[in-house]
Design a protein around this motif. Sequence first.
Motif, PDB file in Angstrom:
ATOM      1  N   LEU A   2      51.881  37.866  16.585  1.00  0.00           N
ATOM      2  CA  LEU A   2      52.131  39.171  15.964  1.00  0.00           C
ATOM      3  C   LEU A   2      53.066  39.030  14.770  1.00  0.00           C
ATOM      4  O   LEU A   2      52.768  39.501  13.660  1.00  0.00           O
ATOM      5  CB  LEU A   2      52.722  40.123  17.012  1.00  0.00           C
ATOM      6  CG  LEU A   2      53.175  41.506  16.529  1.00  0.00           C
ATOM      7  CD1 LEU A   2      52.002  42.309  16.001  1.00  0.00           C
ATOM      8  CD2 LEU A   2      53.862  42.263  17.663  1.00  0.00           C
ATOM      9  N   ILE A   3      54.215  38.367  14.977  1.00  0.00           N
ATOM     10  CA  ILE A   3      55.206  38.199  13.905  1.00  0.00           C
ATOM     11  C   ILE A   3      54.659  37.326  12.790  1.00  0.00           C
ATOM     12  O   ILE A   3      54.811  37.633  11.595  1.00  0.00           O
ATOM     13  CB  ILE A   3      56.508  37.610  14.474  1.00  0.00           C
ATOM     14  CG1 ILE A   3      57.162  38.591  15.450  1.00  0.00           C
ATOM     15  CG2 ILE A   3      57.483  37.250  13.356  1.00  0.00           C
ATOM     16  CD1 ILE A   3      58.283  37.998  16.269  1.00  0.00           C
ATOM     17  N   SER A  38      45.198  44.181  18.396  1.00  0.00           N
ATOM     18  CA  SER A  38      44.950  43.903  19.813  1.00  0.00           C
ATOM     19  C   SER A  38      46.256  43.709  20.585  1.00  0.00           C
ATOM     20  O   SER A  38      46.379  44.130  21.735  1.00  0.00           O
ATOM     21  CB  SER A  38      44.060  42.662  19.957  1.00  0.00           C
ATOM     22  OG  SER A  38      44.749  41.492  19.569  1.00  0.00           O
ATOM     23  N   ILE A  39      47.258  43.093  19.928  1.00  0.00           N
ATOM     24  CA  ILE A  39      48.538  42.836  20.606  1.00  0.00           C
ATOM     25  C   ILE A  39      49.347  44.118  20.754  1.00  0.00           C
ATOM     26  O   ILE A  39      49.897  44.399  21.826  1.00  0.00           O
ATOM     27  CB  ILE A  39      49.339  41.758  19.846  1.00  0.00           C
ATOM     28  CG1 ILE A  39      48.578  40.424  19.861  1.00  0.00           C
ATOM     29  CG2 ILE A  39      50.725  41.580  20.462  1.00  0.00           C
ATOM     30  CD1 ILE A  39      49.184  39.354  18.984  1.00  0.00           C
ATOM     31  N   ILE A  40      49.446  44.905  19.691  1.00  0.00           N
ATOM     32  CA  ILE A  40      50.250  46.131  19.778  1.00  0.00           C
ATOM     33  C   ILE A  40      49.622  47.135  20.748  1.00  0.00           C
ATOM     34  O   ILE A  40      50.326  47.889  21.421  1.00  0.00           O
ATOM     35  CB  ILE A  40      50.470  46.785  18.391  1.00  0.00           C
ATOM     36  CG1 ILE A  40      49.136  47.219  17.764  1.00  0.00           C
ATOM     37  CG2 ILE A  40      51.241  45.842  17.477  1.00  0.00           C
ATOM     38  CD1 ILE A  40      49.303  47.986  16.461  1.00  0.00           C
ATOM     39  N   ASP A  41      48.291  47.134  20.830  1.00  0.00           N
ATOM     40  CA  ASP A  41      47.635  48.025  21.798  1.00  0.00           C
ATOM     41  C   ASP A  41      47.944  47.588  23.233  1.00  0.00           C
ATOM     42  O   ASP A  41      48.136  48.431  24.112  1.00  0.00           O
ATOM     43  CB  ASP A  41      46.116  48.019  21.578  1.00  0.00           C
ATOM     44  CG  ASP A  41      45.704  48.808  20.343  1.00  0.00           C
ATOM     45  OD1 ASP A  41      46.552  49.535  19.803  1.00  0.00           O
ATOM     46  OD2 ASP A  41      44.534  48.688  19.927  1.00  0.00           O
ATOM     47  N   GLU A  42      48.004  46.276  23.457  1.00  0.00           N
ATOM     48  CA  GLU A  42      48.276  45.767  24.802  1.00  0.00           C
ATOM     49  C   GLU A  42      49.676  46.145  25.270  1.00  0.00           C
ATOM     50  O   GLU A  42      49.885  46.437  26.451  1.00  0.00           O
ATOM     51  CB  GLU A  42      48.110  44.243  24.816  1.00  0.00           C
ATOM     52  CG  GLU A  42      48.349  43.623  26.177  1.00  0.00           C
ATOM     53  CD  GLU A  42      48.101  42.118  26.191  1.00  0.00           C
ATOM     54  OE1 GLU A  42      48.458  41.465  27.205  1.00  0.00           O
ATOM     55  OE2 GLU A  42      47.558  41.589  25.196  1.00  0.00           O
ATOM     56  N   VAL A  45      55.664  47.276   6.915  1.00  0.00           N
ATOM     57  CA  VAL A  45      55.048  47.375   8.228  1.00  0.00           C
ATOM     58  C   VAL A  45      56.134  47.594   9.258  1.00  0.00           C
ATOM     59  O   VAL A  45      57.058  46.763   9.364  1.00  0.00           O
ATOM     60  CB  VAL A  45      54.224  46.114   8.566  1.00  0.00           C
ATOM     61  CG1 VAL A  45      53.590  46.254   9.949  1.00  0.00           C
ATOM     62  CG2 VAL A  45      53.153  45.870   7.508  1.00  0.00           C
ATOM     63  N   THR A  46      56.053  48.680  10.009  1.00  0.00           N
ATOM     64  CA  THR A  46      57.069  49.021  10.987  1.00  0.00           C
ATOM     65  C   THR A  46      56.454  49.096  12.376  1.00  0.00           C
ATOM     66  O   THR A  46      55.475  49.828  12.585  1.00  0.00           O
ATOM     67  CB  THR A  46      57.758  50.358  10.644  1.00  0.00           C
ATOM     68  OG1 THR A  46      58.291  50.288   9.323  1.00  0.00           O
ATOM     69  CG2 THR A  46      58.873  50.651  11.633  1.00  0.00           C
ATOM     70  N   LEU A  47      57.028  48.360  13.311  1.00  0.00           N
ATOM     71  CA  LEU A  47      56.621  48.411  14.711  1.00  0.00           C
ATOM     72  C   LEU A  47      57.710  49.090  15.525  1.00  0.00           C
ATOM     73  O   LEU A  47      58.884  48.760  15.388  1.00  0.00           O
ATOM     74  CB  LEU A  47      56.382  46.985  15.256  1.00  0.00           C
ATOM     75  CG  LEU A  47      55.405  46.087  14.501  1.00  0.00           C
ATOM     76  CD1 LEU A  47      55.359  44.723  15.145  1.00  0.00           C
ATOM     77  CD2 LEU A  47      54.023  46.698  14.453  1.00  0.00           C
ATOM     78  N   THR A  48      57.315  50.034  16.357  1.00  0.00           N
ATOM     79  CA  THR A  48      58.293  50.734  17.213  1.00  0.00           C
ATOM     80  C   THR A  48      57.793  50.709  18.660  1.00  0.00           C
ATOM     81  O   THR A  48      56.590  50.730  18.918  1.00  0.00           O
ATOM     82  CB  THR A  48      58.480  52.195  16.758  1.00  0.00           C
ATOM     83  OG1 THR A  48      57.224  52.860  16.710  1.00  0.00           O
ATOM     84  CG2 THR A  48      59.145  52.243  15.389  1.00  0.00           C
ATOM     85  N   TRP A  49      58.727  50.671  19.586  1.00  0.00           N
ATOM     86  CA  TRP A  49      58.380  50.649  21.000  1.00  0.00           C
ATOM     87  C   TRP A  49      59.396  51.429  21.828  1.00  0.00           C
ATOM     88  O   TRP A  49      60.403  51.877  21.341  1.00  0.00           O
ATOM     89  CB  TRP A  49      58.275  49.215  21.512  1.00  0.00           C
ATOM     90  CG  TRP A  49      59.514  48.400  21.243  1.00  0.00           C
ATOM     91  CD1 TRP A  49      60.646  48.321  21.991  1.00  0.00           C
ATOM     92  CD2 TRP A  49      59.724  47.543  20.114  1.00  0.00           C
ATOM     93  NE1 TRP A  49      61.545  47.473  21.423  1.00  0.00           N
ATOM     94  CE2 TRP A  49      61.013  46.971  20.270  1.00  0.00           C
ATOM     95  CE3 TRP A  49      58.974  47.198  18.991  1.00  0.00           C
ATOM     96  CZ2 TRP A  49      61.565  46.086  19.322  1.00  0.00           C
ATOM     97  CZ3 TRP A  49      59.508  46.320  18.067  1.00  0.00           C
ATOM     98  CH2 TRP A  49      60.798  45.775  18.241  1.00  0.00           C
TER      99      TRP A  49
END
Length: 386
Positions: free
Chosen positions: A294-295, A361-365, A382-386
């Motif tokens: 992912l990274i 596929s990874i962020i959906d998992e 690109v911003t990823l949040t969890w």
Amino acid sequence: MDTNLYSGEKKSILYVLGLYLSSTLLLIATLFTSYYFYEKDQLMHDEKETLKKYALKIEDKLSALHEVNNHDYKYPRFDDFKSAIYDIDKNLIFSTFDDDIEELENKFFIKDSKSYLITSLSPYYMGAAYIVVQKETKNLDILNALIYLAIIVVLITIITSFFLVNLVLKPIRENIKLLDNFIKDTTHELNTPITAILTNIETLDSTNCDEKTLRKLDRIKIASMGISNIYQDLVYLLLNHKTSTQNIDLNLSQILVQRVNYFANMANMKKIKFVLEIKENVHFIADKQKMERLIDNILSNAIKYTRKSTAITVTLNESMLSIEDEGKGMSKEEIEKIFTRYLRFDKSQGGFGIGYSIIKSIIDEYNIKIDIKSKQNKGTKVTLTW
């Protein structure tokens, strides 16, 4: 390779199905509606004609009574219908109706499941100027049949549409299968030479090399890293569904620093500077290999598409990771299609167009949300949040 439908194929199926079904259902609805109203108009016509015959019967009876001129007469009655007579001022003379008629304007009308017809008399038999006849209106019994028929037609249409869509998409699936097989064979062949190149580069003694040779070695190493990164993506794409996921408590801060260091040489070749705003000891439960993929894909894209002598800002905290470059950026249309497998916007940069497909596929998992903001000739964040 993953046997599930690709997102592009799913969209094609949904689009074709939607277009085919909507147009077919619209045609069915139009035909059925037209047929229903035709039958309804035909029923009204038949009702009107029947009432005209009944009105003639009343007129004949009144004519006969009028000629006899017998004061001791009985108003005619029939089993099939009821009637009433009115004088020239529309005052009721006699009626067999259960209800009164409030107005005598309409020649033919339906009220409370009863059909009415108003006809005028000339001459005025028994002082009557108007005859009103009434009968029970026939029910239009085709509605339920039409509904059942419509359901059957819709089911047949849906089945047919799936068959047609599969027929149309068959060449696309075959081409995708050929591409998957090609990638699989290519990946298999890349394994040995990539391993050999990377191993030999690491064991080279560069202490006695001049500056020109060192630059050449750096280029070879960077090129090998690029090939290795593509290879890792292909392996993930080919084998991800076959390998078990090992979710563990990861120190995301350490992994992020390691991956930035891994791409340092590649960034240096373009004089790109990393600005790190990484909070220490940020933890995340996930599979290590997947988080590295992912990274790596986000970082490699940032390096690949950013301009020389710019900066890439990497930010990490407890609930967010963002990577921002100062590159060429993307249009809104490109962002909407970015997760489509094998789609490349800039073919001059090479690659297979699978990076963002892997990211998706990874962020959906792991239920990670992604936000991509981009301005052309300004850069992408690109911003990823969890």
